[in-house]
Scaffold this active site. Structure first.
Site, PDB file in Angstrom:
ATOM      1  N   LYS A  10      -2.618  16.819  -2.601  1.00 33.85           N
ATOM      2  CA  LYS A  10      -2.056  17.851  -1.722  1.00 33.85           C
ATOM      3  C   LYS A  10      -0.551  17.631  -1.473  1.00 33.85           C
ATOM      4  CE  LYS A  10      -6.452  18.858   0.654  1.00 33.85           C
ATOM      5  NZ  LYS A  10      -7.114  18.932   1.989  1.00 33.85           N
ATOM      6  N   TYR A  50      -9.257  28.568  -0.635  1.00 37.06           N
ATOM      7  CA  TYR A  50      -9.984  28.134   0.566  1.00 37.06           C
ATOM      8  C   TYR A  50     -10.761  29.269   1.234  1.00 37.06           C
ATOM      9  CZ  TYR A  50      -8.300  23.307   0.775  1.00 37.06           C
ATOM     10  OH  TYR A  50      -8.071  21.962   0.540  1.00 37.06           O
ATOM     11  N   ASN A 113      -4.343  15.600   4.638  1.00 38.74           N
ATOM     12  CA  ASN A 113      -5.198  14.458   4.300  1.00 38.74           C
ATOM     13  C   ASN A 113      -5.171  14.112   2.803  1.00 38.74           C
ATOM     14  OD1 ASN A 113      -6.666  16.612   3.422  1.00 38.74           O
ATOM     15  ND2 ASN A 113      -8.439  16.256   4.726  1.00 38.74           N
ATOM     16  N   HIS A 116      -8.061  16.700  -2.112  1.00 39.87           N
ATOM     17  CA  HIS A 116      -9.234  17.576  -2.050  1.00 39.87           C
ATOM     18  C   HIS A 116     -10.229  17.127  -3.104  1.00 39.87           C
ATOM     19  CE1 HIS A 116     -11.739  21.208  -2.107  1.00 39.87           C
ATOM     20  NE2 HIS A 116     -11.721  21.077  -3.424  1.00 39.87           N
ATOM     21  N   GLU A 127     -14.256  25.966  -8.509  1.00 38.62           N
ATOM     22  CA  GLU A 127     -12.909  25.453  -8.221  1.00 38.62           C
ATOM     23  C   GLU A 127     -12.158  25.088  -9.502  1.00 38.62           C
ATOM     24  OE1 GLU A 127     -14.014  23.659  -3.799  1.00 38.62           O
ATOM     25  OE2 GLU A 127     -13.337  22.301  -5.376  1.00 38.62           O
TER      26      GLU A 127
HETATM   27  N1  UDP Z   1      -9.028  20.868   7.815  1.00 40.38           N
HETATM   28  C1  UDP Z   1      -8.229  20.989   8.940  1.00 40.38           C
HETATM   29  N2  UDP Z   1      -8.806  20.835  10.178  1.00 40.38           N
HETATM   30  C2  UDP Z   1     -10.135  20.590  10.335  1.00 40.38           C
HETATM   31  C3  UDP Z   1     -10.947  20.481   9.186  1.00 40.38           C
HETATM   32  C4  UDP Z   1     -10.359  20.626   7.944  1.00 40.38           C
HETATM   33  O1  UDP Z   1      -7.027  21.220   8.842  1.00 40.38           O
HETATM   34  O2  UDP Z   1     -10.612  20.458  11.469  1.00 40.38           O
HETATM   35  C5  UDP Z   1      -8.416  21.027   6.481  1.00 40.38           C
HETATM   36  C6  UDP Z   1      -8.275  19.691   5.729  1.00 40.38           C
HETATM   37  O3  UDP Z   1      -7.073  19.717   4.949  1.00 40.38           O
HETATM   38  C7  UDP Z   1      -9.515  19.706   4.860  1.00 40.38           C
HETATM   39  C8  UDP Z   1      -9.605  21.181   4.474  1.00 40.38           C
HETATM   40  O4  UDP Z   1      -9.228  21.861   5.674  1.00 40.38           O
HETATM   41  O5  UDP Z   1      -9.391  18.840   3.744  1.00 40.38           O
HETATM   42  C9  UDP Z   1     -10.962  21.660   4.050  1.00 40.38           C
HETATM   43  O6  UDP Z   1     -11.913  21.308   5.020  1.00 40.38           O
HETATM   44  P1  UDP Z   1     -13.313  20.674   4.608  1.00 40.38           P
HETATM   45  O7  UDP Z   1     -14.172  20.678   5.825  1.00 40.38           O
HETATM   46  O8  UDP Z   1     -13.841  21.367   3.387  1.00 40.38           O
HETATM   47  O9  UDP Z   1     -12.945  19.143   4.286  1.00 40.38           O
HETATM   48  P2  UDP Z   1     -12.917  18.335   2.889  1.00 40.38           P
HETATM   49  O10 UDP Z   1     -14.009  18.908   2.014  1.00 40.38           O
HETATM   50  O11 UDP Z   1     -11.538  18.521   2.310  1.00 40.38           O
HETATM   51  O12 UDP Z   1     -13.177  16.909   3.285  1.00 40.38           O
HETATM   52 MG    MG Z   2     -14.360  20.858   1.460  1.00 41.83          MG
END
Ligand code: UDP
Ligand code: MG
Length: 138
Positions: A10, A50, A113, A116, A127
């Protein structure tokens, strides 16, 4: 089962010159890189990727962030790759990510974070197809 999964490095990680370190961790975990490229998403393209999160309160901020700078997208392959790569990434919130995971080491916060990873075989197929043409994946 041998699977493929989509990885994104990212904007926060690309910005801090962490591409090499993250790819090294991926290769060190015995995941094979089958496709790799850099791009800079616009807001619409980030929203498309997303789409599953479009009702979430963090959607607008997330898609602004994901279109804020260059990213690296990669297809990873290996035995049980989807689960193994998610384990290597660590929890979404870096405060909860285990020692030694990518997010534990590099993530800035729950949004920025660093990486992905696809969360299921169905989503991995979707994806990968979002970013890569059939002929681009080895
Ligand atoms: N995210 C965020 N706030 C939250 C949860 C998720 O900004 O409370 C963002 C974060 O960058 C995350 C992405 O949205 O990686 C997608 O969320 P997901 O729950 O799918 O998490 P991941 O699969 O990336 O662990
Ligand atoms: Mg996810």
């Amino acid at each position: 089962m041998v699977e493929q999964t989509l990885c994104i490095i990212k904007p926060d990680a690309v910005e801090r010159n962490l591409i090499g370190k993250i790819l090294q961790m991926i290769e060190g975990a015995d995941l094979k890189i089958k496709a790799l490229k850099m791009l800079h998403l616009n807001k619409k393209q980030a929203e498309g990727f997303y789409e599953v999160h479009k009702e979430k309160p963090f959607f607008d901020s997330l898609t602004n962030y994901m279109s804020s700078g260059p990213i690296v997208v990669a297809v990873l392959e290996g035995e049980d790759a989807i689960k193994r790569y998610r384990e290597l990434m660590g929890a979404t919130n870096p405060k909860e990510a285990k020692q030694g995971t990518i997010r534990n080491q590099f993530a800035l916060d729950v949004e920025k974070n660093s990486v992905h990873g696809s969360d299921s075989p169905e989503n991995a197929v979707k994806e990968i197809a979002y970013f890569f043409d059939k002929l681009e994946v080895l």
